[in-house]
Structures are given as C-alpha cells and as structure tokens.
Design a protein around this motif. Structure first.
Motif, mmCIF file in Angstrom:
data_model
loop_
_atom_site.group_PDB
_atom_site.id
_atom_site.type_symbol
_atom_site.label_atom_id
_atom_site.label_comp_id
_atom_site.label_asym_id
_atom_site.label_seq_id
_atom_site.Cartn_x
_atom_site.Cartn_y
_atom_site.Cartn_z
ATOM 1 N N VAL A 26 106.106 9.291 100.485
ATOM 2 C CA VAL A 26 107.126 9.485 99.455
ATOM 3 C C VAL A 26 107.678 8.135 99.002
ATOM 4 O O VAL A 26 107.739 7.842 97.797
ATOM 5 C CB VAL A 26 108.250 10.395 99.975
ATOM 6 N N ARG A 27 108.103 7.318 99.953
ATOM 7 C CA ARG A 27 108.743 6.053 99.595
ATOM 8 C C ARG A 27 107.780 5.127 98.850
ATOM 9 O O ARG A 27 108.140 4.533 97.834
ATOM 10 C CB ARG A 27 109.279 5.369 100.846
ATOM 11 N N GLU A 28 106.553 5.018 99.338
ATOM 12 C CA GLU A 28 105.586 4.140 98.691
ATOM 13 C C GLU A 28 105.212 4.643 97.298
ATOM 14 O O GLU A 28 105.063 3.836 96.363
ATOM 15 C CB GLU A 28 104.334 4.025 99.559
ATOM 16 N N THR A 29 105.043 5.946 97.149
ATOM 17 C CA THR A 29 104.713 6.487 95.829
ATOM 18 C C THR A 29 105.835 6.205 94.843
ATOM 19 O O THR A 29 105.589 5.808 93.695
ATOM 20 C CB THR A 29 104.435 7.996 95.918
ATOM 21 N N GLY A 30 107.080 6.403 95.263
ATOM 22 C CA GLY A 30 108.203 6.095 94.385
ATOM 23 C C GLY A 30 108.230 4.635 93.971
ATOM 24 O O GLY A 30 108.496 4.311 92.802
ATOM 25 N N GLN A 31 107.951 3.759 94.905
ATOM 26 C CA GLN A 31 107.928 2.322 94.590
ATOM 27 C C GLN A 31 106.815 1.994 93.606
ATOM 28 O O GLN A 31 107.012 1.192 92.676
ATOM 29 C CB GLN A 31 107.765 1.519 95.878
ATOM 30 N N ARG A 32 105.672 2.620 93.782
ATOM 31 C CA ARG A 32 104.551 2.341 92.877
ATOM 32 C C ARG A 32 104.804 2.908 91.482
ATOM 33 O O ARG A 32 104.378 2.305 90.476
ATOM 34 C CB ARG A 32 103.252 2.883 93.477
ATOM 35 N N ILE A 33 105.494 4.043 91.391
ATOM 36 C CA ILE A 33 105.850 4.559 90.069
ATOM 37 C C ILE A 33 106.827 3.613 89.383
ATOM 38 O O ILE A 33 106.708 3.347 88.174
ATOM 39 C CB ILE A 33 106.448 5.975 90.192
ATOM 40 N N GLU A 34 107.777 3.068 90.120
ATOM 41 C CA GLU A 34 108.707 2.091 89.541
ATOM 42 C C GLU A 34 107.951 0.889 88.998
ATOM 43 O O GLU A 34 108.269 0.361 87.919
ATOM 44 C CB GLU A 34 109.723 1.650 90.590
ATOM 45 N N GLU A 35 106.954 0.423 89.721
ATOM 46 C CA GLU A 35 106.145 -0.707 89.247
ATOM 47 C C GLU A 35 105.394 -0.346 87.973
ATOM 48 O O GLU A 35 105.348 -1.140 87.018
ATOM 49 C CB GLU A 35 105.164 -1.134 90.344
#
Length: 428
Positions: free
Chosen positions: A250-259
């Motif tokens: 969850v956390r990594e996917t959210g960070q990658r969407i922000e990027e």
C-alpha cells in the motif's frame, strides 16, 4: 471477482434478524431503523460511483460479443451512469492477473475474447477512459493485486502468463491460485503491472478491493513457509509479517502514484496526472470484542486478522487518498449494523486527508434471498440520509453496474429522487 466472493460475504449475519425501532450508537448518536429523513446536499461535491465488473463477464462484456458490440455495450453502461446522475465508474481492468489493455507484463483478459492472452483487436481501457471523460464521468481503474485464478491448475493460464513463467511466485490455496505477497519480487511485479495503466492512460484513480491474502478456509494452510523463513525473522509472528507485506504494498504504491502525478501524461499532453489511490475493503477492520479500537460488530471475518489488511492504519497514516469500505449490511443488522459501521468509519477518517466513500450493496435490493429490509426500495435512500450526518462521508459507490441498469425494485431511482437532484463533481 469470483462467483462467490467478499461482495456477497455477510459474515455470520445469515441468521440475524432486522432490529426494529431505535438503535443507539456510540457517542450518543441514534437512528431509526424504519425511516430516515431525506437530506439533500445539492451542489456539494460528492463521489457517486458504480463498480463495473469484468471478471467472469459479470457486468461487461457479455460473452461472445464482437469488439463493436462490446463498445456499444460499454457506452450504454456509461450512459446509464450519467442518467442515474453518477459521476464515476470504477472499471475492473485487472481482475485475474490479466489486462484490459495491451500490457507488457500480463496477457489480455479472458473476458474479452473467451481466451486469455488473445488480442481483442482494440484497447478497451483507452476507449473506456475517453468515453467516460466525454460524458463527464471519472474513470477509476480497478485492480486485484494478488489473485491469479479461481481454479488450481496453472496449465489453464495463458502459456506466457507470469504465473507459469515463475511458478515459485504462486501459492495454490483452496481452489484458487495467488501470487505470494511475502516475496519482494512479487510485490514489485504486481506494482509494475498495475502502474503501467496509470502511467499510460488518463485514469482518475487506481482502485483496489480486498484481494490481499485470501480469506481463511477452514482446514487449509496458505503455504508461505519458505518466504516467512527467509524474510520474517524480524517480526514477532507470521501475522505481523503478513500485515507488513500488505502495508508495504500500500505505502509503496501510493508513493509511486505520487511520483507519476508529478510527470506529464503521455502523448505530449502538458497536463499532469491527477490519479488518486483508493481501496475498497471488507468493512469490518476488527470487532470491538477483539480490539477496543474496533467497530461495534460481531463479524466472523475481520480484515486485520483474516486477510492481514490493516485498513485503519492506511487511513490514519495517509497512505491512500480514499477508502470505500463495503458496508453491505442493512440498517439494524444484528451482527454488522450499517449505521454503526458508517459511524465507525467516519470516526476513523476524522482529522485525516483520506476521503470516505461508502460501498453500497445495490445487488441485494429486491433479492428475495436477502433480509426483509432489502425488499424495501427506501433502504438505500435511508443509508444516504444517515451518511449525511457525517461530514467525513463524501459519497457512495454501488455494486454493481448490472444492478444499476436493472434497479430491480427502484432502490437506486429512489436514491436519485431523494439525494441526487442535479449532477455534481467528485471531491478533490
């Protein structure tokens, strides 16, 4: 999603009776189970969505249709969404580790041609995004991270399917196949496969439901012993390690969407992406009898313990933009009362930046196998009226498109008449 899935799960509520009269909630809140005043919030931005399921051809496309017929059928569903004054469609684009777009990671979806991996001759995701936006609808791309198949035979997958090329990634469980969430290489792969669609298409959101670890099956073991032995040493037990695996996803996917949102869309468009990240989990995080922070419910299933999805943490830490718990019970249900759950989720989201949209069981309305409450066309309207008491509730999503069209007893038409006098935009 499966023929029988968490969409129809009612925990131990099968024998529960409808509670009549007034029910007192926490913090002095009460509601009447039999009626509720209509509270229209005209002009206020709110999410009005419908799930559009493609796995097993549930909602779309109908089997055996040509590409032209599939396109007409899809635009017809989008037109119905507009007619019902909805503003978002949550389209399942990766339901069984296959894709509704030309993915470099996974084969074409079986639902399009009847054969997994067969090129349908067109790009359904591109078409859906364009047609939705032409109608003023948002298009949220719905993915299932770890589910591969609802049969245990890998040989039935396309020959080039990653699960066949990497059998070490796969865990058979029950009569299904799952990617192993405990392997870092699997976590990276499923992220890459899903985010390919976000990078290449102007989708308004990346959306998950609750296919994380599978729901427990009595007498069966999800065999991740080797992964746990390799990666789980720093955790007090296997449950904590499994929850951390899902938290990382969850956390990594959210960070990658922000990027991705900081980069322009493909095709030379100067506009930045605005994709949001949302999850639609089973509505019971934990029962209060298990954890004092939990909801006043008695569900046999709890997402924290059953599928290792710590949804409350995702909200409180801001890892997701919105959460849409599937509150698929009626007001006054003895085991899982809609009103108590909505109040709990509102409290959970209070003071955070995570929007709360409530998942609604439109498919139960008028189904003779359901509780008597679901035979009343006004039940769903009462749901919205109750939700309007909480500023944290920013909208609703209806399961699913087939029922939005059929509207068996007019429950959605009643919602539109009572609560959707005009079109509105989604919250931002």
């Amino acid at each position: 999603m499966g023929q029988i899935s968490r969409r129809t799960l009612t925990t131990a509520a099968a024998a529960a009776a409808v509670t009549a009269g007034s029910v007192t909630l926490g913090a002095g809140t009460s509601h009447a189970a039999s009626s509720a005043p209509t509270q229209v919030r005209d002009g206020r931005r709110e999410f009005r969505g419908m799930w559009l399921t493609t796995a097993f051809n549930r909602d779309w496309p109908s089997p055996g249709r040509s590409p032209a017929e599939q396109r007409r059928e899809l635009t017809g569903l989008l037109d119905i969404a507009v007619e019902r004054r909805l503003n978002a469609v949550v389209l399942q684009v990766r339901g069984l580790a296959d894709a509704l777009w030309p993915s470099p990671y996974e084969p074409w979806a079986k639902c399009l041609t009847g054969v997994q991996g067969r090129d349908p001759g067109w790009d359904p995701l591109d078409f859906a995004v364009r047609e939705a936006h032409l109608r003023g609808l948002e298009l949220h791309a719905w993915f299932n991270p770890y589910r591969i198949a609802t049969n245990p035979d890998p040989a039935r997958l396309a020959a080039t399917h990653p699960a066949r090329l990497h059998p070490e990634w796969v865990v058979p469980y029950g009569k299904a196949l799952f990617y192993n969430p405990g392997l870092p290489e699997v976590r990276r792969f499923v992220q890459d496969a899903m985010l390919d669609a976000v990078a290449r298409y102007d989708v308004d959101g990346l959306h998950w439901d609750d296919y994380f670890y599978p729901y427990p099956i009595p007498g069966q073991t999800f065999d991740d012993d080797a992964a746990y032995a390799r990666y789980g040493a720093d955790f007090p037990d296997r449950a904590a390690w499994r929850r951390d695996n899902i938290n990382l996803l969850v956390r990594e996917t959210g960070q990658r969407i922000e990027e991705l949102n900081r980069s322009p869309l493909s095709g030379g468009s100067p506009r930045l992406r605005q994709a949001r990240f949302g999850v639609s989990p089973f509505a019971i995080w934990r029962n209060r009898t298990t954890d004092p922070e939990g909801s006043d419910t008695q569900g046999a299933a709890e997402s924290y313990d059953g599928i290792y999805a710590d949804t409350r943490t995702w909200v409180r830490r801001g890892w997701i933009d919105y959460i849409a718990p599937m509150v698929y019970w009626h007001i006054g249900n003895d085991v899982a009362d809609y009103a108590r759950l909505v109040a709990w989720w509102a409290e959970t989201c209070r003071g955070t930046n995570t929007h709360l949209y409530i998942g609604e069981a439109l498919y139960k309305s008028g189904d003779p196998a359901q509780f008597s409450a679901w035979q009343d066309p006004a039940e769903l309207s009462r749901h919205l009226a109750f939700g309007h008491r909480f500023p944290e509730v920013r909208g609703n999503i209806y399961f699913a498109a087939k029922e939005v069209v059929a509207d068996r007893i007019g429950a959605l038409r009643r919602v539109v008449a009572d609560h959707y006098p005009t079109q509105v935009r989604t919250p931002r």
